[in-house]
Motif scaffolding. Structure first.
Motif, PDB file in Angstrom:
ATOM      1  N   LYS A 199       0.846  -1.185   0.000  1.00  0.00           N
ATOM      2  CA  LYS A 199       0.000   0.000   0.000  1.00  0.00           C
ATOM      3  C   LYS A 199       0.884   1.239   0.000  1.00  0.00           C
ATOM      4  O   LYS A 199       1.641   1.462   0.966  1.00  0.00           O
ATOM      5  CB  LYS A 199      -0.912   0.006   1.225  1.00  0.00           C
ATOM      6  CG  LYS A 199      -1.876  -1.173   1.267  1.00  0.00           C
ATOM      7  CD  LYS A 199      -2.728  -1.136   2.526  1.00  0.00           C
ATOM      8  CE  LYS A 199      -3.686  -2.322   2.562  1.00  0.00           C
ATOM      9  NZ  LYS A 199      -4.503  -2.332   3.810  1.00  0.00           N
ATOM     10  N   PRO A 200       0.856   2.046  -1.076  1.00  0.00           N
ATOM     11  CA  PRO A 200       1.696   3.246  -1.108  1.00  0.00           C
ATOM     12  C   PRO A 200       1.375   4.164   0.064  1.00  0.00           C
ATOM     13  O   PRO A 200       0.212   4.437   0.366  1.00  0.00           O
ATOM     14  CB  PRO A 200       1.342   3.899  -2.442  1.00  0.00           C
ATOM     15  CG  PRO A 200       0.814   2.776  -3.285  1.00  0.00           C
ATOM     16  CD  PRO A 200       0.093   1.864  -2.329  1.00  0.00           C
ATOM     17  N   ALA A 201       2.420   4.631   0.755  1.00  0.00           N
ATOM     18  CA  ALA A 201       2.243   5.532   1.887  1.00  0.00           C
ATOM     19  C   ALA A 201       2.788   6.928   1.599  1.00  0.00           C
ATOM     20  O   ALA A 201       2.219   7.926   2.047  1.00  0.00           O
ATOM     21  CB  ALA A 201       2.937   4.958   3.127  1.00  0.00           C
ATOM     22  N   LYS A 202       3.888   7.007   0.817  1.00  0.00           N
ATOM     23  CA  LYS A 202       4.461   8.315   0.509  1.00  0.00           C
ATOM     24  C   LYS A 202       5.332   8.204  -0.730  1.00  0.00           C
ATOM     25  O   LYS A 202       6.132   7.267  -0.868  1.00  0.00           O
ATOM     26  CB  LYS A 202       5.306   8.828   1.679  1.00  0.00           C
ATOM     27  CG  LYS A 202       5.875  10.223   1.441  1.00  0.00           C
ATOM     28  CD  LYS A 202       6.631  10.730   2.661  1.00  0.00           C
ATOM     29  CE  LYS A 202       7.186  12.135   2.424  1.00  0.00           C
ATOM     30  NZ  LYS A 202       7.939  12.639   3.613  1.00  0.00           N
ATOM     31  N   LEU A 203       5.170   9.155  -1.639  1.00  0.00           N
ATOM     32  CA  LEU A 203       6.014   9.257  -2.827  1.00  0.00           C
ATOM     33  C   LEU A 203       6.622  10.656  -2.854  1.00  0.00           C
ATOM     34  O   LEU A 203       5.890  11.648  -2.775  1.00  0.00           O
ATOM     35  CB  LEU A 203       5.208   9.029  -4.113  1.00  0.00           C
ATOM     36  CG  LEU A 203       4.508   7.683  -4.294  1.00  0.00           C
ATOM     37  CD1 LEU A 203       3.694   7.701  -5.591  1.00  0.00           C
ATOM     38  CD2 LEU A 203       5.506   6.553  -4.321  1.00  0.00           C
ATOM     39  N   THR A 204       7.913  10.744  -2.954  1.00  0.00           N
ATOM     40  CA  THR A 204       8.557  12.040  -3.129  1.00  0.00           C
ATOM     41  C   THR A 204       8.459  12.424  -4.608  1.00  0.00           C
ATOM     42  O   THR A 204       8.108  11.595  -5.456  1.00  0.00           O
ATOM     43  CB  THR A 204      10.025  11.994  -2.681  1.00  0.00           C
ATOM     44  OG1 THR A 204      10.733  11.076  -3.505  1.00  0.00           O
ATOM     45  CG2 THR A 204      10.126  11.570  -1.222  1.00  0.00           C
ATOM     46  N   PRO A 205       8.752  13.677  -4.985  1.00  0.00           N
ATOM     47  CA  PRO A 205       8.588  14.105  -6.385  1.00  0.00           C
ATOM     48  C   PRO A 205       9.352  13.258  -7.396  1.00  0.00           C
ATOM     49  O   PRO A 205       8.936  13.162  -8.566  1.00  0.00           O
ATOM     50  CB  PRO A 205       9.107  15.548  -6.365  1.00  0.00           C
ATOM     51  CG  PRO A 205       8.821  16.021  -4.972  1.00  0.00           C
ATOM     52  CD  PRO A 205       9.052  14.831  -4.103  1.00  0.00           C
ATOM     53  N   ALA A 206      10.438  12.615  -6.990  1.00  0.00           N
ATOM     54  CA  ALA A 206      11.220  11.808  -7.934  1.00  0.00           C
ATOM     55  C   ALA A 206      10.581  10.461  -8.226  1.00  0.00           C
ATOM     56  O   ALA A 206      10.998   9.769  -9.163  1.00  0.00           O
ATOM     57  CB  ALA A 206      12.633  11.595  -7.388  1.00  0.00           C
ATOM     58  N   ALA A 207       9.576  10.063  -7.437  1.00  0.00           N
ATOM     59  CA  ALA A 207       9.004   8.718  -7.554  1.00  0.00           C
ATOM     60  C   ALA A 207       7.601   8.765  -8.132  1.00  0.00           C
ATOM     61  O   ALA A 207       6.821   9.673  -7.855  1.00  0.00           O
ATOM     62  CB  ALA A 207       8.984   8.052  -6.185  1.00  0.00           C
TER      63      ALA A 207
END
Length: 511
Positions: free
Chosen positions: A28-36
C-alpha cells in the motif's frame, strides 16, 4: 587420522533447504517524493543530475505478521538506466524495511544497501528479521546520494522464510557432571602471544577460572588465501592449543577452544556472489576436519572446558549449508570422539540475542548455547579515534547511563534484561544452559564500569558462565588501559573497569 586425510575422505552431510512458502504481500503506497511515481505495478524513481540526496524515495506499508519470529529473504526485480554507483558507500539503492519495537520506542530495521556488483543481475535480494511482535511493516525504496533512473517491478516482490521458529518441543540433556559445574567467570584470550605464562599467572592473581581461547586470523586468508589459513590453523593445533591447555591446568583456568575464524569465513558479506563457508564444499570439509582433529587430540585434557564451534556466524541469504546445520554436523563429529565435553553453539547474526527466537536446539547431550552481548551497540561500539577531536567537541560522546533506541539505559537493568528476553525464553523453553561468550565497552566510554557491572549483575542473576572481551587483546577493550580516545590510551596500575571484573572474579571457586 590426519587433518589432510579427513579433508580428502570425509563425506559431507545433507545440504540445507530453506523452510516455508513464498508469499507476495500486498503493498500500500504511503508516501512518494517528487522523484518517484507508480504506473500500474511499476515503481520508477528518476533523479536528475544535481538533485542527489536522501529524499528520493517511495514508501509503502505491508503486513508480514504471519512471519513474526522468522528471518525472511525478500527479492524484487529491478532495472537501472544512467545509474553509476561508485565506491562511495553512501551512494546506492537503499531498500529498507522497518517496524516498531514492541514498546513503540524505535524502529527495528532490515533490508539492504546495493552498489556496483549487487545490481548486476537485475534482482535485488535482502534479508529481514521479524521479532515475535512484528506486524505492520514499512518498506522504503530510495536512491541515496546518486542520480539516474531506477525501475522496480512491485508485482515481483516476494518473501521466503529462511529461518523459522522451532515447532518441536525438546528438553536439552546434560550429564550430572555438567549440571554440577559451578558458574565460571573469565576472559577472552589475546589474539597473539596466547601461551605467555605471565598472562596466565596474572589471570590466576585475578582469580579467573575460565578462558575462551580464540583461534583468530585474517578474514582475507579464510576467504581467499587457504594456504595461509591452513598454516595458521596448523600452528594453533600443533603449538598453541596444547600449551594453552597445559598452562590452564597449571594455573586453574579452564579453556574453551573457540574457532574464531572458520575456513571460507563464517560471515557472509554484502556481496551476493560471496557466501563464504556456507556455499563452499571444500571449506566445509576443512571446517569439519579441524574439529575432528581438535577433539581427537585434546578431548582427554583436564583443562578442556568445551568446544566453541563457530564464532559469530552471519548468514542472511540462502546457501547450500546453514549456520546451525554446520554446527550440528561438527557437533556430531565431535560426539563420535568425545561423548562428554560440552559443545558451544552460537546464534545467527553475530551471536545476537535477537536471533534466539528462531534458534532450534541440537538433539545431542551437553550442548551449551552462546550469546554475545553488545547492547546498546551505539554505546559499546562508539569509537573515538582522536583525543583532539573529543577535546574540541568535534565528536559525540555516548555515555552510560544514556538514551538509546528511544529508551533510557541505566543501572536499573531494565533494558539489559529486555534485550536478553529471547535468550531467557529459549533457556526456559528448552531447559538449556547459556554462556555469555563476549561483552565489553571501550576503555574511554563514560560509565563503562557501571555498564560492565550492570551486565555482570544480570548474568549472575541468571546463573550464566561469562567471559569478558578481552584480556590484553587491544588497548580499546583492555581493562588495564585508560584514556579519552584510541590515540591516547596508556597502561595504568588499575582502572574502574578492572576493579569491576576483579570484584566479580572473587566469586570463582579455586580449582
Amino acid at each position: 587420522m590426519s587433518m589432510l586425510h579427513l579433508l580428502l575422505s570425509g563425506c559431507l552431510f545433507v545440504a540445507f533447504a530453506a523452510a516455508g512458502e513464498t508469499v507476495k504481500p500486498e503493498l500500500k503506497p504511503a508516501k512518494l517524493t517528487p522523484a518517484a511515481r507508480i504506473e500500474g505495478k511499476m515503481l520508477t524513481i528518476d533523479v536528475p543530475s544535481g538533485h542527489e540526496g536522501l529524499e528520493n524515495y517511495a514508501e509503502f506499508t505491508l503486513d508480514l505478521g504471519q512471519y513474526a519470529s522468522c528471518h525472511l529473504i525478500g527479492t524484487i526485480r529491478s532495472k537501472f538506466t544512467g545509474f553509476r554507483p561508485d565506491q562511495d558507500r553512501r551512494k546506492g539503492i537503499d531498500l529498507r524495511l522497518s517496524y516498531r519495537a514492541d514498546d513503540d520506542s524505535h524502529d527495528r530495521l532490515g533490508g539492504g544497501f546495493f552498489r556496483n556488483e549487487s545490481l548486476k543481475n537485475g534482482t535485488l535480494q535482502f534479508g529481514f528479521t521479524l521479532d515475535p511482535y512484528a506486524r505492520q511493516c514499512k518498506m522504503r525504496i530510495s536512491l541515496n546520494n546518486c542520480s539516474g533512473k531506477a525501475e522496480f517491478d512491485l508485482a515481483s516482490l516476494e518473501f521466503t522464510p529462511l529461518f523459522t521458529p522451532p515447532k518441536e518441543e525438546y528438553v536439552c540433556e546434560y550429564s550430572d557432571a555438567v549440571k554440577a559445574r559451578p558458574v565460571h567467570r573469565g576472559v577472552m584470550s589475546p589474539i597473539r602471544n596466547q601461551t605467555d605464562e605471565e598472562d596466565f599467572r596474572e589471570l590466576r592473581r585475578w582469580n579467573v577460572n575460565l578462558m575462551r581461547l580464540q583461534l583468530n586470523t585474517s578474514e582475507q586468508w579464510a576467504r581467499s588465501e587457504p594456504a595461509k589459513y591452513r598454516a595458521f590453523i596448523r600452528d594453533k593445533i600443533d603449538n598453541v592449543i596444547p600449551k594453552a591447555l597445559d598452562l590452564g591446568q597449571k594455573y586453574g583456568i579452564k579453556i574453551i577452544i573457540d574457532l574464531h575464524t572458520a575456513p571460507g569465513s563464517n560471515r557472509m558479506t554484502d556481496n551476493p556472489d560471496f557466501n563464504g563457508l556456507y556455499d563452499n564444499d571444500d571449506a566445509v570439509k576443512e571446517y569439519l576436519a579441524i574439529w575432528e582433529e581438535i577433539a581427537e587430540k585434546f578431548h582427554r585434557h583436564p583443562a578442556l572446558y568445551g568446544y566453541d564451534l563457530m564464532n559469530e556466524p552471519k548468514q542472511h541469504r540462502p546457501a547450500k549449508y546453514n549456520y546451525r546445520d554446520l554446527q550440528y554436523e561438527a557437533a556430531k563429529r565431535i560426539r563420535a570422539i568425545d561423548p562428554e565435553t560440552p559443545i558451544y553453539v552460537e546464534s545467527n547474526m553475530m551471536c545476537s540475542p535477537l536471533s534466539f527466537y528462531y534458534l532450534e536446539p541440537l538433539k545431542l547431550r551437553n550442548i551449551i548455547y552462546q550469546v554475545h552481548f553488545y547492547e546498546p551497540f551505539d554505546y559499546t561500539h562508539h569509537f573515538i579515534r582522536k583525543a583532539a577531536d573529543r577535546k574540541a567537541g568535534r565528536v559525540k560522546v555516548n555515555t552510560f547511563p544514556g538514551d538509546y533506541y528511544g529508551t533510557h539505559w541505566s543501572g536499573d537493568l531494565v533494558q539489559i534484561r529486555k534485550k536478553l528476553t529471547y535468550v531467557r525464553a529459549f533457556e526456559q523453553r528448552f531447559k538449556a544452559k547459556i554462556y555469555v561468550g563476549e561483552f565489553s565497552a571501550p576503555a574511554y566510554a563514560p560509565g563503562a564500569e557501571q555498564y560492565l557491572a550492570s551486565c555482570i549483575k544480570v548474568f549472575e542473576e541468571y546463573g550464566w558462565d561469562w567471559t569478558y572481551h578481552a584480556f590484553r587483546e587491544s588497548k580499546g577493550w583492555d581493562v588495564e588501559y585508560a584514556g579519552t580516545a584510541d590515540d591516547d590510551l596508556v597502561r595504568v596500575p588499575t582502572t574502574p573497569r578492572r576493579e569491576v571484573l576483579l570484584n566479580a572474579f572473587k566469586k570463582n571457586r579455586k580449582e
